[in-house]
Design an enzyme around this catalytic site. Structure first.
Site, mmCIF file in Angstrom:
data_model
loop_
_atom_site.group_PDB
_atom_site.id
_atom_site.type_symbol
_atom_site.label_atom_id
_atom_site.label_comp_id
_atom_site.label_asym_id
_atom_site.label_seq_id
_atom_site.Cartn_x
_atom_site.Cartn_y
_atom_site.Cartn_z
ATOM 1 N NE ARG A 121 22.761 43.022 72.419
ATOM 2 C CZ ARG A 121 22.531 42.611 73.660
ATOM 3 N NH1 ARG A 121 22.033 43.438 74.547
ATOM 4 N NH2 ARG A 121 22.771 41.377 73.995
ATOM 5 C CD GLU A 185 34.138 61.360 48.655
ATOM 6 O OE1 GLU A 185 33.188 61.313 47.854
ATOM 7 O OE2 GLU A 185 34.567 60.356 49.268
ATOM 8 C CG HIS A 252 35.250 51.799 47.457
ATOM 9 N ND1 HIS A 252 34.006 51.610 48.011
ATOM 10 C CD2 HIS A 252 35.738 52.924 48.053
ATOM 11 C CE1 HIS A 252 33.753 52.557 48.905
ATOM 12 N NE2 HIS A 252 34.786 53.379 48.936
ATOM 13 C CG HIS A 267 37.898 57.569 50.034
ATOM 14 N ND1 HIS A 267 37.453 56.378 49.512
ATOM 15 C CD2 HIS A 267 36.798 58.386 50.055
ATOM 16 C CE1 HIS A 267 36.156 56.451 49.241
ATOM 17 N NE2 HIS A 267 35.740 57.669 49.562
HETATM 18 N N1 LIG Z 1 31.241 57.139 56.205
HETATM 19 C C1 LIG Z 1 31.157 57.775 55.060
HETATM 20 O O1 LIG Z 1 30.081 58.168 54.595
HETATM 21 C C2 LIG Z 1 32.428 58.070 54.305
HETATM 22 C C3 LIG Z 1 32.413 59.026 53.277
HETATM 23 C C4 LIG Z 1 33.603 59.309 52.626
HETATM 24 C C5 LIG Z 1 34.780 58.671 52.996
HETATM 25 N N2 LIG Z 1 34.757 57.766 54.002
HETATM 26 C C6 LIG Z 1 35.997 57.126 54.453
HETATM 27 O O2 LIG Z 1 36.832 58.139 54.983
HETATM 28 C C7 LIG Z 1 38.187 57.707 54.892
HETATM 29 C C8 LIG Z 1 39.064 58.828 54.382
HETATM 30 O O3 LIG Z 1 38.967 59.902 55.281
HETATM 31 P P1 LIG Z 1 39.991 61.123 55.202
HETATM 32 O O4 LIG Z 1 40.240 61.470 53.806
HETATM 33 O O5 LIG Z 1 39.496 62.131 56.140
HETATM 34 O O6 LIG Z 1 41.353 60.450 55.687
HETATM 35 P P2 LIG Z 1 42.037 60.307 57.119
HETATM 36 O O7 LIG Z 1 41.057 60.209 58.190
HETATM 37 O O8 LIG Z 1 43.028 59.206 56.967
HETATM 38 O O9 LIG Z 1 42.812 61.693 57.262
HETATM 39 C C9 LIG Z 1 43.832 61.985 56.333
HETATM 40 C C10 LIG Z 1 45.136 62.402 57.008
HETATM 41 O O10 LIG Z 1 45.001 63.729 57.467
HETATM 42 C C11 LIG Z 1 45.414 63.837 58.834
HETATM 43 N N3 LIG Z 1 44.597 64.912 59.407
HETATM 44 C C12 LIG Z 1 43.285 64.881 59.668
HETATM 45 N N4 LIG Z 1 42.859 66.086 60.045
HETATM 46 C C13 LIG Z 1 43.928 66.893 60.057
HETATM 47 C C14 LIG Z 1 44.106 68.270 60.350
HETATM 48 N N5 LIG Z 1 43.097 69.080 60.641
HETATM 49 N N6 LIG Z 1 45.365 68.751 60.281
HETATM 50 C C15 LIG Z 1 46.405 67.950 59.924
HETATM 51 N N7 LIG Z 1 46.289 66.664 59.611
HETATM 52 C C16 LIG Z 1 45.061 66.135 59.671
HETATM 53 C C17 LIG Z 1 45.168 62.473 59.409
HETATM 54 O O11 LIG Z 1 45.994 62.235 60.518
HETATM 55 C C18 LIG Z 1 45.520 61.568 58.223
HETATM 56 O O12 LIG Z 1 46.902 61.345 58.195
HETATM 57 C C19 LIG Z 1 38.206 56.502 53.967
HETATM 58 O O13 LIG Z 1 38.391 55.340 54.730
HETATM 59 C C20 LIG Z 1 36.814 56.520 53.356
HETATM 60 O O14 LIG Z 1 36.371 55.218 53.029
HETATM 61 C C21 LIG Z 1 33.610 57.457 54.661
HETATM 62 O O1 LIG Z 2 27.403 58.190 52.291
HETATM 63 C C1 LIG Z 2 27.330 57.481 51.294
HETATM 64 O O2 LIG Z 2 26.334 56.782 51.044
HETATM 65 C C2 LIG Z 2 28.455 57.422 50.349
HETATM 66 O O3 LIG Z 2 28.450 56.605 49.443
HETATM 67 C C3 LIG Z 2 29.571 58.392 50.534
HETATM 68 C C4 LIG Z 2 30.917 57.902 50.025
HETATM 69 O O4 LIG Z 2 31.676 59.039 49.700
HETATM 70 C C5 LIG Z 2 31.710 57.125 51.072
HETATM 71 O O5 LIG Z 2 33.005 56.870 50.594
HETATM 72 C C6 LIG Z 2 31.088 55.872 51.601
HETATM 73 O O6 LIG Z 2 31.811 55.366 52.701
HETATM 74 C C7 LIG Z 2 31.040 54.772 50.582
HETATM 75 O O7 LIG Z 2 30.136 53.839 51.043
HETATM 76 P P1 LIG Z 2 30.152 52.323 50.618
HETATM 77 O O8 LIG Z 2 28.796 51.866 51.005
HETATM 78 O O9 LIG Z 2 30.405 52.234 49.147
HETATM 79 O O10 LIG Z 2 31.218 51.661 51.398
HETATM 80 ZN ZN LIG Z 3 33.767 58.484 49.387
#
Ligand SMILES: NC(=O)c1ccc[n+]([C@@H]2O[C@H](COP(=O)([O-])OP(=O)(O)OC[C@H]3O[C@@H](n4cnc5c(N)ncnc54)[C@H](O)[C@@H]3O)[C@@H](O)[C@H]2O)c1
Ligand SMILES: O=C(O)C(=O)C[C@@H](O)[C@H](O)[C@H](O)COP(=O)(O)O
Ligand SMILES: [Zn+2]
Length: 368
Positions: A121, A185, A252, A267
């Site tokens: 949890r 971003e 998305h 992304h």
């Molecule tokens: N939680 C949030 O607020 C939020 C915000 C923005 C995006 N996201 C999510 O994040 C994801 C995208 O993340 P991302 O763009 O980091 O992609 P990712 O995590 O897939 O990383 C991209 C690629 O880079 C490689 N990589 C990572 N770090 C490296 C390094 N230092 N050196 C060499 N290779 C490296 C990874 O192995 C991968 O192949 C999406 O699923 C998106 O929805 C979430």
């Molecule tokens: O942190 C947030 O809030 C964002 O919207 C950041 C976005 O860049 C990110 O991709 C986030 O994961 C999108 O959220 P979602 O709620 O649309 O899935």
């Molecule tokens: Zn995003």
């Protein structure tokens, strides 16, 4: 080095440390949080390049650690990998005093964060973001999630990390495509609420998109400041946090339509395209000057990011609209979009007329 604090009102505050050489000394900062053991969750690529430095640093600080890896790429944000990670945590026998450390990009952070939210949890987790995107965005704010074929991030939890360590040096090994994806971003943050930052990113700071460490550090710090201010006052997206979704309702839908297995578009690339669409739609509706929409497109194109639908693939307007209607911001089936009155002036638009968006998508090249 810069330390920023996130939270304080609705949730327990935590530090985001941005600087150089942080990975090699991460153990010293994580040790006070880890009363027992840590498990590093990473992807195979990142673990091979940076995993040893992190585990050595934890062990040197007296923290026992083990590593779980998942395949690199968006497809790992799945029920299957979530189940695998949770099962491995159970097998290792973590207890509630132990800590999960997410070492990787947004995929690892979102997946490991969700596993930490669910395990017993909820146990503590630390973010060690290794992509630009994760440093400027996904490691901060506590959104964790997996994808389903029906859409992005549709299953998840809000679970804030205890600490974020953003080491600019680890970006040196990042492929150019991923650097550009993260840059999208960063640009988004300027477009939402800071026109002067956007000007800097388009001018003197533009070297960040090509890996200039000084520009990257400044871009990461300003991005975290902007994101932190928003999420600290609206953790669960009751209002203002939705602004951080600029470009995401379109983006998305494009990502889901292209498929998470293939993930033809990173992304951030989808977000870049989505920001262009959001600005052009805003201009079409008379909300934003045409000149601003054109400038957004020019700056995004100059950073090597897509600005038009046909650069991503071929799309059907109704399929995109159906995905957009399933977005988490939609209310009673009505679209919510983040639109703009100009650069740095994004706003939340509820009850957007779907037929005008459909007409717009067709003007943009989607099939009708
Ligand atoms: N939680 C949030 O607020 C939020 C915000 C923005 C995006 N996201 C999510 O994040 C994801 C995208 O993340 P991302 O763009 O980091 O992609 P990712 O995590 O897939 O990383 C991209 C690629 O880079 C490689 N990589 C990572 N770090 C490296 C390094 N230092 N050196 C060499 N290779 C490296 C990874 O192995 C991968 O192949 C999406 O699923 C998106 O929805 C979430
Ligand atoms: O942190 C947030 O809030 C964002 O919207 C950041 C976005 O860049 C990110 O991709 C986030 O994961 C999108 O959220 P979602 O709620 O649309 O899935
Ligand atoms: Zn995003």
């Amino acid at each position: 080095m810069t330390t920023l604090t996130v939270g304080g009102q609705g949730f327990r505050p935590y530090d985001v440390v941005v600087g150089r050489g942080l990975l090699a000394r991460a153990g010293e900062r994580i040790a006070p949080l880890a009363k027992g053991r840590t498990v590093i969750v990473s992807d195979e690529t990142v673990a091979a390049i940076h995993g040893q430095a992190l585990s050595a640093s934890l062990e040197a600080a007296g923290v026992r650690t083990q590593t779980i890896t998942v395949p690199a790429g968006e497809a790992s944000k799945s029920f299957a990998q979530l189940e695998r990670v949770l099962d491995r945590l159970l097998e290792i026998g973590l207890d509630r005093k132990d800590v999960v450390v997410a070492l990787g990009g947004g995929v690892v952070g979102d997946l490991a964060g969700l596993a930490a939210a669910l395990y017993m949890r909820g146990i503590d987790f630390v973010q060690v973001p290794t992509t630009l995107l994760a440093q400027v965005d996904s490691s901060v704010g506590g959104k964790t999630a997996i994808d389903t074929p029906r859409g992005k991030n549709l299953v998840g939890a809000f679970h804030q990390p205890r600490l974020v360590l953003a080491d600019i040096d680890v970006l040196a090994t990042l492929p150019d495509k991923q650097l550009r994806s993260g840059w999208a971003e960063v640009l988004k943050h300027g477009l939402i609420c800071d026109a002067a930052f956007f000007d800097w990113l388009a001018g003197d700071g533009a070297g960040g998109a090509c890996g200039d460490p000084a520009a990257l550090e400044r871009a990461v710090v300003r991005s975290v400041e902007i994101k932190s201010a928003v999420v600290s006052e609206d953790e669960k997206e009751a209002g203002r946090r939705a602004l951080l979704n600029l470009g995401h309702t379109f983006g998305h839908a494009v990502e889901a339509e292209l498929g998470f297995e293939k993930a033809a578009l990173a992304h951030g690339e989808a977000v870049a395209l989505g920001c262009c669409l959001a600005f052009r739609y805003s201009a079409r509706e008379g909300l934003c000057p045409e000149a601003d929409a054109r400038r957004v497109e020019a700056v995004i194109a100059a950073a090597g990011l897509p600005t038009r639908l046909d650069q991503a693939g071929t799309f059907d307007a109704d399929r995109l609209l159906a995905l957009m209607a399933g977005d988490k911001k939609a209310e009673g089936g009505a679209l919510t979009l983040i639109l703009a009155r100009g650069i740095g002036q994004a706003f939340v638009a509820k009850g957007v007329d779907a037929s005008s968006v459909r007409a717009f998508l067709i003007e943009e090249g989607a099939a009708g």
